[in-house]
Design a protein around this motif. Structure first.
Motif, PDB file in Angstrom:
ATOM      1  N   MET A   1       1.223  -1.540  -0.012  1.00 50.41           N
ATOM      2  CA  MET A   1       0.104  -0.097  -0.353  1.00 50.41           C
ATOM      3  C   MET A   1       1.093   1.501   0.041  1.00 50.41           C
ATOM      4  N   ARG A   2      -0.044   1.941  -1.132  1.00 49.76           N
ATOM      5  CA  ARG A   2       1.439   3.742  -1.392  1.00 49.76           C
ATOM      6  C   ARG A   2       0.497   4.890  -0.731  1.00 49.76           C
ATOM      7  N   PHE A   3       1.145   5.364  -0.248  1.00 49.03           N
ATOM      8  CA  PHE A   3       0.654   6.191   0.476  1.00 49.03           C
ATOM      9  C   PHE A   3       2.059   7.885   0.182  1.00 49.03           C
ATOM     10  N   ARG A   4       0.868   9.129   0.055  1.00 50.99           N
ATOM     11  CA  ARG A   4       1.178   9.944  -0.468  1.00 50.99           C
ATOM     12  C   ARG A   4       1.621  10.687   0.650  1.00 50.99           C
ATOM     13  N   HIS A   5       2.880  11.672   1.039  1.00 56.38           N
ATOM     14  CA  HIS A   5       3.048  12.233   2.100  1.00 56.38           C
ATOM     15  C   HIS A   5       2.305  14.277   1.365  1.00 56.38           C
ATOM     16  N   PRO A   6       2.278  15.065   2.397  1.00 49.67           N
ATOM     17  CA  PRO A   6       1.967  15.956   2.108  1.00 49.67           C
ATOM     18  C   PRO A   6       3.417  17.247   1.493  1.00 49.67           C
ATOM     19  N   ASP A   7       4.686  15.998   2.015  1.00 48.92           N
ATOM     20  CA  ASP A   7       5.649  16.767   1.175  1.00 48.92           C
ATOM     21  C   ASP A   7       5.902  16.236   0.494  1.00 48.92           C
ATOM     22  N   GLY A   8       4.877  15.741  -0.836  1.00 48.14           N
ATOM     23  CA  GLY A   8       5.183  14.805  -2.219  1.00 48.14           C
ATOM     24  C   GLY A   8       5.538  13.347  -1.884  1.00 48.14           C
ATOM     25  N   SER A   9       6.644  13.667  -0.829  1.00 47.00           N
ATOM     26  CA  SER A   9       6.910  11.745  -1.024  1.00 47.00           C
ATOM     27  C   SER A   9       6.287  10.582  -0.606  1.00 47.00           C
ATOM     28  N   VAL A  10       6.495   9.644  -1.011  1.00 45.13           N
ATOM     29  CA  VAL A  10       5.354   8.344  -1.105  1.00 45.13           C
ATOM     30  C   VAL A  10       5.647   7.203   0.047  1.00 45.13           C
ATOM     31  N   VAL A  11       5.534   6.978   0.754  1.00 41.28           N
ATOM     32  CA  VAL A  11       5.242   6.282   2.078  1.00 41.28           C
ATOM     33  C   VAL A  11       4.651   4.905   2.294  1.00 41.28           C
ATOM     34  N   HIS A  12       5.711   4.301   1.779  1.00 40.12           N
ATOM     35  CA  HIS A  12       4.859   2.133   1.581  1.00 40.12           C
ATOM     36  C   HIS A  12       4.389   2.037   3.299  1.00 40.12           C
ATOM     37  N   LEU A  13       3.516   1.004   3.341  1.00 42.02           N
ATOM     38  CA  LEU A  13       2.735   0.290   3.915  1.00 42.02           C
ATOM     39  C   LEU A  13       3.055  -1.151   3.528  1.00 42.02           C
ATOM     40  N   ALA A  14       3.630  -2.452   4.849  1.00 41.47           N
ATOM     41  CA  ALA A  14       3.248  -3.411   4.703  1.00 41.47           C
ATOM     42  C   ALA A  14       3.286  -4.371   5.079  1.00 41.47           C
ATOM     43  N   TYR A  15       2.975  -5.606   4.867  1.00 44.86           N
ATOM     44  CA  TYR A  15       2.807  -6.058   6.201  1.00 44.86           C
ATOM     45  C   TYR A  15       3.678  -7.871   5.699  1.00 44.86           C
ATOM     46  N   CYS A  16       4.403  -8.016   6.932  1.00 46.56           N
ATOM     47  CA  CYS A  16       5.594  -8.988   7.383  1.00 46.56           C
ATOM     48  C   CYS A  16       5.402 -10.437   7.306  1.00 46.56           C
ATOM     49  N   THR A  17       5.778 -10.767   6.078  1.00 45.65           N
ATOM     50  CA  THR A  17       5.824 -12.285   5.946  1.00 45.65           C
ATOM     51  C   THR A  17       5.724 -13.447   6.422  1.00 45.65           C
ATOM     52  N   ASN A  18       6.119 -12.950   7.877  1.00 43.44           N
ATOM     53  CA  ASN A  18       7.097 -13.888   8.736  1.00 43.44           C
ATOM     54  C   ASN A  18       6.214 -14.440   9.591  1.00 43.44           C
ATOM     55  N   VAL A  19       4.461 -14.309   9.465  1.00 45.53           N
ATOM     56  CA  VAL A  19       3.865 -14.696  10.344  1.00 45.53           C
ATOM     57  C   VAL A  19       3.301 -15.837   9.854  1.00 45.53           C
ATOM     58  N   HIS A  20       3.730 -16.267   8.759  1.00 42.64           N
ATOM     59  CA  HIS A  20       3.654 -17.541   7.495  1.00 42.64           C
ATOM     60  C   HIS A  20       5.074 -18.039   7.619  1.00 42.64           C
ATOM     61  N   PRO A  21       4.972 -19.352   8.123  1.00 40.63           N
ATOM     62  CA  PRO A  21       6.097 -20.273   7.939  1.00 40.63           C
ATOM     63  C   PRO A  21       6.920 -20.662   6.304  1.00 40.63           C
ATOM     64  N   ALA A  22       8.203 -20.253   6.461  1.00 34.25           N
ATOM     65  CA  ALA A  22       8.289 -21.224   4.582  1.00 34.25           C
ATOM     66  C   ALA A  22       9.926 -20.810   4.985  1.00 34.25           C
ATOM     67  N   GLU A  23      10.773 -21.831   4.562  1.00 35.56           N
ATOM     68  CA  GLU A  23      11.744 -22.313   5.238  1.00 35.56           C
ATOM     69  C   GLU A  23      12.934 -22.635   3.659  1.00 35.56           C
ATOM     70  N   THR A  24      12.135 -22.438   2.493  1.00 31.60           N
ATOM     71  CA  THR A  24      12.586 -22.610   1.465  1.00 31.60           C
ATOM     72  C   THR A  24      11.981 -21.801   0.196  1.00 31.60           C
ATOM     73  N   LEU A  25      12.279 -21.462  -1.262  1.00 26.33           N
ATOM     74  CA  LEU A  25      11.319 -20.673  -1.469  1.00 26.33           C
ATOM     75  C   LEU A  25      10.284 -20.935  -2.683  1.00 26.33           C
ATOM     76  N   ASP A  26      10.249 -22.607  -2.699  1.00 25.14           N
ATOM     77  CA  ASP A  26       8.634 -22.805  -2.840  1.00 25.14           C
ATOM     78  C   ASP A  26       7.693 -22.510  -1.502  1.00 25.14           C
ATOM     79  N   GLY A  27       8.690 -22.533  -0.214  1.00 27.92           N
ATOM     80  CA  GLY A  27       7.275 -21.929   0.711  1.00 27.92           C
ATOM     81  C   GLY A  27       7.017 -20.582   0.800  1.00 27.92           C
ATOM     82  N   VAL A  28       7.652 -19.651  -0.047  1.00 31.75           N
ATOM     83  CA  VAL A  28       7.674 -18.737   0.293  1.00 31.75           C
ATOM     84  C   VAL A  28       6.983 -18.078  -1.254  1.00 31.75           C
ATOM     85  N   LEU A  29       6.669 -18.868  -2.337  1.00 29.30           N
ATOM     86  CA  LEU A  29       6.556 -19.044  -4.056  1.00 29.30           C
ATOM     87  C   LEU A  29       3.813 -19.068  -3.560  1.00 29.30           C
ATOM     88  N   ALA A  30       4.908 -20.648  -2.314  1.00 25.88           N
ATOM     89  CA  ALA A  30       3.231 -20.649  -2.147  1.00 25.88           C
ATOM     90  C   ALA A  30       2.741 -19.892  -0.930  1.00 25.88           C
TER      91      ALA A  30
END
Length: 389
Positions: A1-30
């Motif tokens: 998610m992106r937001f425009r700050h009043p100064d004109g810059s872009v602030v990014h909002l994300a959620y962290c995927t460490n809530v989903h267990p995955a050790e391998t690349l296949d797990g990340v894709l899942a």
């Protein structure tokens, strides 16, 4: 998610995927298929930011195989997902039945931590959206505090200096600026933002700074404005901020409060517990230790390092430190210019909640994560930021 700050810059909002267990690349894709895209759809957005956690095996696969890296980037695009930040704190095994102290290994005195973080920076430089030139990686705050004498401290300082050189070289090579932030956490060598000032001002490199986790900030009873003002005054960059809330007990001497806290004493993660006394901060390494008789003073409130859902504070007699998050966010992005442009909701403890509060299945988990992002979005728009498509 992106937001425009009043100064004109872009602030990014994300959620962290460490809530989903995955050790391998296949797990990340899942993860992208089974969790991240469903959250995006619940929010009704064409694009959603995620903060990827890449365990050592997944990171190794990506940094050594250009086709795998291209494949991940294509999969992100196909599912309407974008990445500007990585969580580089856990190295491996974050989904294990017992994590506890393991999450602090390897530390920055171990060459493997430098190797892993370098790999993450290189991967992120290629995952950034085409219109984004800055990425961030959060990392271990040097080491857990025990067995960290001057010889290991010197190794850690040398590793960070080498990391700074590698980040500079990566910028010259790719045109992407990747910054790394030490994430202060109770019990670590860098427990508070104040603890970060000495090593980072000595290093004095613009690509290495602090990741401010608002749960950790609250657990250590730091005042957000005081802490952030000190970082600004010292010229230490806030590389990113993890939006999280700690567990708060106003009257820990009461039996009913202790019983409520005991429901959060679980075997997977470490839940450092702190209280502010006239003699200074007192604490234990885990919640169970604090609940043992006479271990921790109970005349003042307790806070425990347990990331509780942002939108759903625990029932009375407990609550969360959401007000600390709100105060920190106001200082981080509510001023004339943002102190950081990377924000990441990081509630990794959904499955560690007391049984009655845990999500039952993927759908309920996606609903909860979406609700947290909606709360964060509303806080940002209340501060004057404008949500972008």
């Amino acid at each position: 998610m992106r937001f425009r700050h009043p100064d004109g810059s872009v602030v990014h909002l994300a959620y962290c995927t460490n809530v989903h267990p995955a050790e391998t690349l296949d797990g990340v894709l899942a993860q992208l298929r089974d969790h991240c895209e469903p959250v995006r759809r619940r929010l009704g957005r064409d694009r959603l930011g995620i903060g990827l956690w890449l365990a050592k095996d997944a990171a190794h696969a990506l940094v050594t195989d250009p086709s795998a890296l291209r494949g991940l980037r294509a999969e992100l695009d196909r599912r309407g997902l974008e990445v500007v930040t990585l969580n580089g704190f856990p190295y491996e095994g974050f989904g294990a039945e017992e994590v506890k102290y393991r999450v602090y290994r390897p530390d920055w005195a171990d060459p493997e931590r430098l190797h892993h973080t370098t790999s993450l920076a290189r991967v992120l430089a290629h995952l950034l959206p085409d219109d984004v030139t800055e990425g961030s990686v959060s990392t271990l705050p040097l080491a857990w505090r025990t067995a960290y004498g001057e010889p290991r401290a010197e190794k850690a300082r040398a590793a960070l200096a080498t990391l700074a050189e590698r980040l500079d070289a990566l910028h010259e090579l790719t045109g992407r600026s990747i910054r790394v932030g030490l994430e202060p956490e109770p019990g670590c060598v860098v427990e508070t933002t104040a603890d970060a000032l000495t090593p980072l001002t000595a290093l004095a490199h613009p690509r290495i700074g602090v990741c401010v986790d608002t749960c950790h900030l609250a657990t250590s009873f730091e005042d957000p404005h005081t802490a952030l003002d000190a970082l600004v005054a010292a010229g230490v960059p806030v590389v990113k901020s993890q939006l999280s809330a700690a567990l708060h007990a106003e009257h820990p001497h009461l039996p009913e409060v202790r019983a409520a806290l005991a429901a959060f004493d679980e075997p997977r993660f470490l839940h450092q517990t702190r209280t502010a006394t006239a003699a200074g901060l007192r604490g234990t390494d885990d919640l169970g230790e604090a609940l043992a008789a006479d271990t921790l003073p109970d005349a003042a409130p307790w806070r425990a390092h347990f990331h509780v859902p942002l939108h759903a504070a625990p029932a009375a007699p407990l609550t969360s430190t959401l007000p600390v998050l709100e105060a920190a966010l106001a200082r981080l992005v509510g001023g004339p210019h943002p102190l950081t442009r990377h924000l990441e909701v990081e509630t990794y403890t959904w499955q560690a909640l007391p049984a009655a509060l845990r999500p039952r299945g993927r759908a309920q988990l996606a609903d909860g994560i979406a609700a947290e992002l909606i709360l964060a979005r509303d806080l940002l728009t209340d501060l004057g930021l404008k949500e972008l498509p």
